[in-house]
Design a protein around this motif. Sequence first.
Motif, PDB file in Angstrom:
ATOM      1  N   MET A 286       0.923  -1.360   0.145  1.00 17.49           N
ATOM      2  CA  MET A 286       0.036  -0.018   0.043  1.00 17.49           C
ATOM      3  C   MET A 286       0.879   1.328   0.027  1.00 17.49           C
ATOM      4  N   ALA A 287       0.578   2.121  -0.723  1.00 12.66           N
ATOM      5  CA  ALA A 287       1.418   3.483  -0.933  1.00 12.66           C
ATOM      6  C   ALA A 287       1.200   4.313   0.162  1.00 12.66           C
ATOM      7  N   TRP A 288       2.322   5.064   0.532  1.00 16.62           N
ATOM      8  CA  TRP A 288       2.259   5.888   1.596  1.00 16.62           C
ATOM      9  C   TRP A 288       1.289   7.014   1.664  1.00 16.62           C
ATOM     10  N   PHE A 289       1.137   7.436   0.359  1.00 16.39           N
ATOM     11  CA  PHE A 289      -0.177   8.485   0.143  1.00 16.39           C
ATOM     12  C   PHE A 289      -1.353   7.368  -0.291  1.00 16.39           C
ATOM     13  N   SER A 290      -2.487   8.016  -0.586  1.00 19.66           N
ATOM     14  CA  SER A 290      -3.504   7.267  -1.004  1.00 19.66           C
ATOM     15  C   SER A 290      -3.363   6.690  -2.410  1.00 19.66           C
ATOM     16  N   PRO A 291      -3.695   5.660  -2.742  1.00 16.22           N
ATOM     17  CA  PRO A 291      -3.724   4.886  -3.859  1.00 16.22           C
ATOM     18  C   PRO A 291      -4.057   5.704  -5.032  1.00 16.22           C
ATOM     19  N   ASP A 292      -4.963   6.562  -4.985  1.00 15.57           N
ATOM     20  CA  ASP A 292      -5.544   7.479  -6.064  1.00 15.57           C
ATOM     21  C   ASP A 292      -4.515   8.829  -6.137  1.00 15.57           C
ATOM     22  N   MET A 293      -3.466   8.678  -5.642  1.00 12.28           N
ATOM     23  CA  MET A 293      -2.202   9.857  -5.941  1.00 12.28           C
ATOM     24  C   MET A 293      -1.986   9.762  -7.460  1.00 12.28           C
ATOM     25  N   PRO A 294      -1.840  10.705  -8.192  1.00 10.42           N
ATOM     26  CA  PRO A 294      -1.659  10.706  -9.499  1.00 10.42           C
ATOM     27  C   PRO A 294      -0.262  10.281  -9.773  1.00 10.42           C
ATOM     28  N   ARG A 295      -0.009   9.579 -10.759  1.00  9.27           N
ATOM     29  CA  ARG A 295       1.348   8.936 -10.981  1.00  9.27           C
ATOM     30  C   ARG A 295       2.361   9.649 -11.736  1.00  9.27           C
ATOM     31  N   PRO A 296       3.847   9.527 -11.810  1.00  9.77           N
ATOM     32  CA  PRO A 296       4.579  10.108 -12.640  1.00  9.77           C
ATOM     33  C   PRO A 296       4.142   9.673 -14.295  1.00  9.77           C
ATOM     34  N   SER A 297       4.564  10.444 -15.044  1.00  9.31           N
ATOM     35  CA  SER A 297       4.388  10.460 -16.211  1.00  9.31           C
ATOM     36  C   SER A 297       5.856  10.526 -17.141  1.00  9.31           C
TER      37      SER A 297
ATOM     38  N   VAL B 279       6.857  21.889   5.920  1.00 13.02           N
ATOM     39  CA  VAL B 279       5.768  20.978   6.469  1.00 13.02           C
ATOM     40  C   VAL B 279       4.450  21.468   5.861  1.00 13.02           C
ATOM     41  N   ILE B 280       3.717  20.565   5.177  1.00 16.15           N
ATOM     42  CA  ILE B 280       2.659  20.584   4.242  1.00 16.15           C
ATOM     43  C   ILE B 280       1.278  20.479   5.255  1.00 16.15           C
ATOM     44  N   HIS B 281       0.548  21.367   5.623  1.00 15.43           N
ATOM     45  CA  HIS B 281      -0.653  21.312   6.418  1.00 15.43           C
ATOM     46  C   HIS B 281      -1.979  21.467   5.662  1.00 15.43           C
ATOM     47  N   TYR B 282      -2.005  21.640   4.226  1.00 13.26           N
ATOM     48  CA  TYR B 282      -3.317  21.567   3.442  1.00 13.26           C
ATOM     49  C   TYR B 282      -2.929  20.876   2.215  1.00 13.26           C
ATOM     50  N   ALA B 283      -3.843  19.897   1.983  1.00 12.01           N
ATOM     51  CA  ALA B 283      -3.797  19.164   0.873  1.00 12.01           C
ATOM     52  C   ALA B 283      -4.053  19.804  -0.431  1.00 12.01           C
ATOM     53  N   ALA B 284      -3.048  19.675  -1.472  1.00 16.43           N
ATOM     54  CA  ALA B 284      -3.240  20.105  -2.653  1.00 16.43           C
ATOM     55  C   ALA B 284      -3.913  19.216  -3.496  1.00 16.43           C
ATOM     56  N   HIS B 285      -3.977  17.883  -3.114  1.00 14.93           N
ATOM     57  CA  HIS B 285      -4.687  16.990  -3.733  1.00 14.93           C
ATOM     58  C   HIS B 285      -5.490  15.843  -2.671  1.00 14.93           C
ATOM     59  N   PRO B 286      -6.668  15.524  -2.984  1.00 12.27           N
ATOM     60  CA  PRO B 286      -7.405  14.569  -1.912  1.00 12.27           C
ATOM     61  C   PRO B 286      -6.550  13.444  -1.408  1.00 12.27           C
TER      62      PRO B 286
ATOM     63  N   VAL C 243      -4.601  11.834   3.743  1.00 10.55           N
ATOM     64  CA  VAL C 243      -4.240  10.822   4.854  1.00 10.55           C
ATOM     65  C   VAL C 243      -3.109  10.896   5.556  1.00 10.55           C
ATOM     66  N   ARG C 244      -2.062  11.935   4.861  1.00 14.20           N
ATOM     67  CA  ARG C 244      -0.842  12.158   5.550  1.00 14.20           C
ATOM     68  C   ARG C 244      -0.653  13.369   6.251  1.00 14.20           C
ATOM     69  N   LEU C 245      -1.653  14.402   6.167  1.00 13.38           N
ATOM     70  CA  LEU C 245      -1.316  15.575   6.513  1.00 13.38           C
ATOM     71  C   LEU C 245      -1.277  15.604   8.162  1.00 13.38           C
ATOM     72  N   PRO C 246      -0.283  16.608   8.733  1.00 15.65           N
ATOM     73  CA  PRO C 246       0.765  17.213   8.009  1.00 15.65           C
ATOM     74  C   PRO C 246       1.777  16.241   7.411  1.00 15.65           C
ATOM     75  N   TYR C 247       2.514  16.565   6.301  1.00 11.60           N
ATOM     76  CA  TYR C 247       3.401  15.834   5.923  1.00 11.60           C
ATOM     77  C   TYR C 247       4.855  16.478   5.549  1.00 11.60           C
ATOM     78  N   VAL C 248       5.885  16.073   5.261  1.00 11.88           N
ATOM     79  CA  VAL C 248       6.931  16.967   5.212  1.00 11.88           C
ATOM     80  C   VAL C 248       7.636  16.652   3.582  1.00 11.88           C
ATOM     81  N   ALA C 249       7.544  17.696   3.005  1.00 10.16           N
ATOM     82  CA  ALA C 249       8.077  17.728   1.611  1.00 10.16           C
ATOM     83  C   ALA C 249       9.611  18.247   1.537  1.00 10.16           C
ATOM     84  N   ALA C 250      10.412  17.442   1.245  1.00  5.14           N
ATOM     85  CA  ALA C 250      12.021  18.083   1.365  1.00  5.14           C
ATOM     86  C   ALA C 250      12.618  17.947   0.160  1.00  5.14           C
TER      87      ALA C 250
END
Length: 145
Positions: free
Chosen positions: A1-12, A72-79, A83-90
């Motif tokens: 299971m992915a760390w973010f939700s399975p409906d996270m957009p995938r890289p292209s 630290v991300i507190h507001y979701a840019a994508h639904p 599930v991981r809010l807040p999370y760290v983008a680094a």
Amino acid sequence: MAWFSPDMPRPSPNMDDAGFWEGCAARRLRFQYCAQCATARHPPTPICPACRGTEVRWQEAPAQAEVYTYTVIHYAAHPAVNVRLPYVAAVVTFAGVDGVRLVSNITDCEASAVKIGMPVQLWWDDLGDGMFVPRFAPPGARRSA
């Protein structure tokens, strides 16, 4: 299971970064290097900024990195990230891979524990269908899945 939700957009993947994503599918973090002058670069580009060469090679990066900067991300840019809010983008850097910085996530620790210069260890987030994304956690931390 992915760390973010399975409906996270995938890289292209495109023709410039396909080698990066092929490495990720094999759980090998690789960066693009100029075959002429050996300049490392990420994101991948079709032309070397140092010598203007067009031939590339892919070289594996160390599994250990260091936090260069983070937020630290507190507001979701994508639904899918709710599930991981807040999370760290680094942004992380790698010893011996000059000039390369990779944007990822720091997992398995409180956001308040993340510090610039902090050592982190690569782990692979399985998105399913053979797609893996590099994420990072403090050394010895239990990897989230």
